[in-house]
Design a protein around this motif. Structure first.
Motif, PDB file in Angstrom:
ATOM      1  N   LEU A   1     -12.012 -11.012  -0.036  1.00  0.00           N
ATOM      2  CA  LEU A   1     -11.719 -12.038  -1.041  1.00  0.00           C
ATOM      3  C   LEU A   1     -10.287 -12.556  -0.965  1.00  0.00           C
ATOM      4  CD1 LEU A   1     -13.430 -10.343  -4.126  1.00  0.00           C
ATOM      5  CD2 LEU A   1     -14.392 -12.065  -2.583  1.00  0.00           C
ATOM      6  N   GLY A   2      -9.418 -11.833  -0.272  1.00  0.00           N
ATOM      7  CA  GLY A   2      -8.034 -12.265  -0.169  1.00  0.00           C
ATOM      8  C   GLY A   2      -7.126 -11.096   0.154  1.00  0.00           C
ATOM      9  N   CYS A   3      -5.915 -11.438   0.604  1.00  0.00           N
ATOM     10  CA  CYS A   3      -4.900 -10.428   0.919  1.00  0.00           C
ATOM     11  C   CYS A   3      -3.579 -10.829   0.263  1.00  0.00           C
ATOM     12  CB  CYS A   3      -4.693 -10.321   2.428  1.00  0.00           C
ATOM     13  SG  CYS A   3      -6.115  -9.677   3.327  1.00  0.00           S
ATOM     14  N   HIS A   4      -2.776  -9.822  -0.049  1.00  0.00           N
ATOM     15  CA  HIS A   4      -1.481 -10.068  -0.684  1.00  0.00           C
ATOM     16  C   HIS A   4      -0.424  -9.191  -0.030  1.00  0.00           C
ATOM     17  CE1 HIS A   4      -3.469 -12.188  -4.061  1.00  0.00           C
ATOM     18  NE2 HIS A   4      -4.412 -11.285  -3.873  1.00  0.00           N
ATOM     19  N   LYS A   5       0.688  -9.801   0.348  1.00  0.00           N
ATOM     20  CA  LYS A   5       1.830  -9.034   0.835  1.00  0.00           C
ATOM     21  C   LYS A   5       2.584  -8.490  -0.377  1.00  0.00           C
ATOM     22  CE  LYS A   5       2.540 -11.808   5.019  1.00  0.00           C
ATOM     23  NZ  LYS A   5       3.496 -12.705   5.740  1.00  0.00           N
ATOM     24  N   ILE A   6       2.754  -7.189  -0.426  1.00  0.00           N
ATOM     25  CA  ILE A   6       3.444  -6.572  -1.554  1.00  0.00           C
ATOM     26  C   ILE A   6       4.931  -6.468  -1.275  1.00  0.00           C
ATOM     27  CG2 ILE A   6       3.681  -4.454  -2.909  1.00  0.00           C
ATOM     28  CD1 ILE A   6       0.672  -4.154  -2.762  1.00  0.00           C
ATOM     29  N   LYS A   7       5.292  -5.910  -0.132  1.00  0.00           N
ATOM     30  CA  LYS A   7       6.716  -5.828   0.213  1.00  0.00           C
ATOM     31  C   LYS A   7       6.846  -5.466   1.685  1.00  0.00           C
ATOM     32  CE  LYS A   7       7.326  -0.972  -1.241  1.00  0.00           C
ATOM     33  NZ  LYS A   7       6.062  -0.701  -1.936  1.00  0.00           N
ATOM     34  N   LYS A   8       8.049  -5.641   2.191  1.00  0.00           N
ATOM     35  CA  LYS A   8       8.391  -5.168   3.522  1.00  0.00           C
ATOM     36  C   LYS A   8       8.612  -3.662   3.419  1.00  0.00           C
ATOM     37  CE  LYS A   8      11.947  -5.671   7.095  1.00  0.00           C
ATOM     38  NZ  LYS A   8      13.203  -6.377   7.450  1.00  0.00           N
ATOM     39  N   TYR A   9       7.856  -2.883   4.187  1.00  0.00           N
ATOM     40  CA  TYR A   9       7.938  -1.425   4.105  1.00  0.00           C
ATOM     41  C   TYR A   9       9.004  -0.871   5.051  1.00  0.00           C
ATOM     42  CZ  TYR A   9       6.381   3.438   3.872  1.00  0.00           C
ATOM     43  OH  TYR A   9       6.328   4.794   3.696  1.00  0.00           O
ATOM     44  N   ALA A  10       9.090  -1.476   6.221  1.00  0.00           N
ATOM     45  CA  ALA A  10      10.050  -1.081   7.254  1.00  0.00           C
ATOM     46  C   ALA A  10      10.155  -2.265   8.206  1.00  0.00           C
ATOM     47  CB  ALA A  10       9.571   0.181   7.978  1.00  0.00           C
ATOM     48  N   PRO A  11      11.123  -2.254   9.121  1.00  0.00           N
ATOM     49  CA  PRO A  11      11.200  -3.380  10.064  1.00  0.00           C
ATOM     50  C   PRO A  11       9.881  -3.590  10.795  1.00  0.00           C
ATOM     51  CG  PRO A  11      13.189  -2.041  10.197  1.00  0.00           C
ATOM     52  CD  PRO A  11      12.238  -1.307   9.287  1.00  0.00           C
ATOM     53  N   GLY A  12       9.322  -4.783  10.656  1.00  0.00           N
ATOM     54  CA  GLY A  12       8.068  -5.121  11.323  1.00  0.00           C
ATOM     55  C   GLY A  12       6.821  -4.564  10.670  1.00  0.00           C
ATOM     56  N   ILE A  13       6.958  -3.903   9.495  1.00  0.00           N
ATOM     57  CA  ILE A  13       5.816  -3.296   8.815  1.00  0.00           C
ATOM     58  C   ILE A  13       5.702  -3.871   7.403  1.00  0.00           C
ATOM     59  CG2 ILE A  13       4.761  -1.162   7.989  1.00  0.00           C
ATOM     60  CD1 ILE A  13       4.890  -1.308  10.999  1.00  0.00           C
ATOM     61  N   ILE A  14       4.479  -4.283   7.039  1.00  0.00           N
ATOM     62  CA  ILE A  14       4.201  -4.874   5.717  1.00  0.00           C
ATOM     63  C   ILE A  14       3.322  -3.935   4.912  1.00  0.00           C
ATOM     64  CG2 ILE A  14       2.880  -6.699   4.549  1.00  0.00           C
ATOM     65  CD1 ILE A  14       3.797  -8.589   6.751  1.00  0.00           C
ATOM     66  N   HIS A  15       3.675  -3.715   3.656  1.00  0.00           N
ATOM     67  CA  HIS A  15       2.755  -3.078   2.710  1.00  0.00           C
ATOM     68  C   HIS A  15       1.936  -4.210   2.092  1.00  0.00           C
ATOM     69  CE1 HIS A  15       2.257  -0.821  -1.436  1.00  0.00           C
ATOM     70  NE2 HIS A  15       1.111  -1.213  -0.903  1.00  0.00           N
ATOM     71  N   GLY A  16       0.633  -4.171   2.326  1.00  0.00           N
ATOM     72  CA  GLY A  16      -0.243  -5.211   1.805  1.00  0.00           C
ATOM     73  C   GLY A  16      -1.426  -4.626   1.079  1.00  0.00           C
ATOM     74  N   VAL A  17      -2.168  -5.486   0.384  1.00  0.00           N
ATOM     75  CA  VAL A  17      -3.401  -5.086  -0.286  1.00  0.00           C
ATOM     76  C   VAL A  17      -4.448  -6.157  -0.012  1.00  0.00           C
ATOM     77  CG1 VAL A  17      -2.659  -6.152  -2.464  1.00  0.00           C
ATOM     78  CG2 VAL A  17      -4.487  -4.437  -2.486  1.00  0.00           C
ATOM     79  N   THR A  18      -5.661  -5.716   0.249  1.00  0.00           N
ATOM     80  CA  THR A  18      -6.762  -6.651   0.413  1.00  0.00           C
ATOM     81  C   THR A  18      -7.814  -6.365  -0.654  1.00  0.00           C
ATOM     82  OG1 THR A  18      -8.423  -7.557   1.919  1.00  0.00           O
ATOM     83  CG2 THR A  18      -7.973  -5.205   2.117  1.00  0.00           C
ATOM     84  N   ASP A  19      -8.396  -7.425  -1.197  1.00  0.00           N
ATOM     85  CA  ASP A  19      -9.480  -7.324  -2.175  1.00  0.00           C
ATOM     86  C   ASP A  19     -10.792  -7.553  -1.425  1.00  0.00           C
ATOM     87  OD1 ASP A  19      -7.327  -7.254  -3.936  1.00  0.00           O
ATOM     88  OD2 ASP A  19      -7.571  -9.335  -4.556  1.00  0.00           O
ATOM     89  N   ILE A  20     -11.706  -6.587  -1.514  1.00  0.00           N
ATOM     90  CA  ILE A  20     -12.970  -6.637  -0.769  1.00  0.00           C
ATOM     91  C   ILE A  20     -14.118  -6.454  -1.733  1.00  0.00           C
ATOM     92  CG2 ILE A  20     -14.326  -5.576   1.056  1.00  0.00           C
ATOM     93  CD1 ILE A  20     -11.874  -6.545   2.328  1.00  0.00           C
ATOM     94  N   ARG A  21     -15.072  -7.398  -1.730  1.00  0.00           N
ATOM     95  CA  ARG A  21     -16.294  -7.209  -2.520  1.00  0.00           C
ATOM     96  C   ARG A  21     -17.296  -6.416  -1.681  1.00  0.00           C
ATOM     97  NH1 ARG A  21     -17.713  -9.734  -6.929  1.00  0.00           N
ATOM     98  NH2 ARG A  21     -16.426 -11.569  -6.477  1.00  0.00           N
ATOM     99  N   ILE A  22     -17.797  -5.319  -2.251  1.00  0.00           N
ATOM    100  CA  ILE A  22     -18.712  -4.430  -1.552  1.00  0.00           C
ATOM    101  C   ILE A  22     -20.124  -4.589  -2.158  1.00  0.00           C
ATOM    102  CG2 ILE A  22     -19.262  -2.046  -0.928  1.00  0.00           C
ATOM    103  CD1 ILE A  22     -16.653  -2.979   0.313  1.00  0.00           C
ATOM    104  N   CYS A  23     -21.076  -4.965  -1.337  1.00  0.00           N
ATOM    105  CA  CYS A  23     -22.457  -5.173  -1.793  1.00  0.00           C
ATOM    106  C   CYS A  23     -23.389  -4.115  -1.231  1.00  0.00           C
ATOM    107  CB  CYS A  23     -22.931  -6.566  -1.420  1.00  0.00           C
ATOM    108  SG  CYS A  23     -21.956  -7.871  -2.219  1.00  0.00           S
TER     109      CYS A  23
END
Length: 341
Positions: free
Chosen positions: A319-341
């Motif tokens: 359903l979408g992804c969101h970048k939360i913050k830069k975790y380390a050089p070249g690394i992103i902490h992100g979250v994805t929303d997934i609908r599970i059927c």
């Protein structure tokens, strides 16, 4: 000064008082907060001075803006206390958590860290402690911190109308996650929610306070974090919504009853995907957090939950992804929303 410049010096975002703390944090993070002017409360609304107009937010032009007396810079307070060449290495930012200041210090300034801490307490007289942050350790991601000024202890941090009580020497609290905490506050109304890595209530509490789900099962394995989770549920008066559970979510996550599952941990999260997916009713939503290489975002974030769902014979709709913050050089902490059927 041009007319346009004069108008910019009067711009303010208007929000309700319960939203103010979260919006201030977001504006500060994006560099949009005008720190020269005071935040003004007018009844139930709060005017937050900004540097430019912001799409999607209510903006007013203040008629009588209230300006701060310019605060001294940290470098100015340290005149004569540290060698002049080292001033360029001074920290440019820090996080104020309740009445505690948390910062990282360049190793070259190590022998001067206590004088830096004392200067920060002069800069922020309402604060009572300064902690040097040295990362995290162990299974429970406990903070490695050293007291460099003042007296440490428990603190109360208020954000977006939510109360978080914690001991900053023993519990992590990420400034970079403020946008995601605010987003969670808008989700889950009347739903059954499972928070598999609840901590002290980082995501459960904003959701409970603002969206009022039917029930949140908040699972936390760290007994210290669980103790604060229980207390924060009481402080926010959401005992009728949030059920704190002490233990391992790999064992205690309920099956087949959740409308929404929050997996707000990084690093180890992929190991628990089966349990998170099995907790969901058909059509439920999974919030899957993980650290991924920036060049592989968002595919590397979406792929694990989609694959795990397929192994369980279930379909997954991103359903979408969101970048939360830069975790380390070249690394992103992100979250994805997934609908599970």
């Amino acid at each position: 000064m041009t007319r346009a410049t004069c108008e910019r010096d009067r711009l303010a975002v208007v929000v309700g008082s319960s939203e103010a703390a979260g919006v201030i944090g977001m504006l500060r993070e994006k560099g949009l907060l005008d720190k020269r002017r005071k935040i003004v409360r007018r009844g139930e609304m709060v005017e937050i001075p900004v540097l430019k107009e912001i799409t999607g937010m209510q903006i007013v032009e203040q008629q009588s803006p209230e300006h701060y007396i310019k605060m001294p810079e940290l470098a100015d307070l340290l005149d004569g206390s540290i060698p002049e060449p080292l001033k360029k290495l001074l920290p440019r930012g820090w996080f104020i958590l309740g009445d505690t200041i948390i910062l990282r210090i360049n190793p070259a300034l190590s022998e001067h860290r206590r004088v830096i801490g004392a200067a920060l307490l002069r800069l922020y007289p309402r604060c009572r402690c300064v902690l040097e942050d040295k990362g995290v350790r162990g299974q429970f991601r406990e903070p490695c911190r050293e007291v460099i000024a003042g007296t440490p202890g428990e603190t109360i941090h208020r954000e977006n109308g939510v109360i978080f009580k914690l001991d900053p020497m023993r519990i992590m609290f990420s400034q970079g996650n403020v946008k995601e905490r605010m987003r969670m506050a808008s989700l889950g109304k009347d739903e059954i929610v499972v928070d598999m890595f609840a901590g002290i209530g980082y995501f459960s509490l904003p959701m409970a306070v603002h969206s009022r789900p039917s029930r949140i099962t908040a699972i936390e394995i760290n007994p210290i974090a669980h103790k604060y989770l229980v207390e924060n549920i009481r402080l926010n008066r959401v005992e009728d919504i949030v059920e704190p559970v002490l233990g391992d979510c790999a064992v205690l996550t309920p099956e087949g009853e959740a409308d929404r599952v929050i997996m707000g941990m990084v690093g180890i999260t992929e190991r628990y995907l089966r349990r998170g997916i099995e907790a969901l009713r058909p059509g439920g939503i999974l919030h899957y957090h993980q650290n991924v290489p920036a060049w592989q975002y968002p595919d590397a974030l979406i792929r694990p939950p989609v694959h795990a769902a397929a192994l369980l014979g279930r379909s997954a709709e991103p359903l979408g992804c969101h970048k939360i913050k830069k975790y380390a050089p070249g690394i992103i902490h992100g979250v994805t929303d997934i609908r599970i059927c």
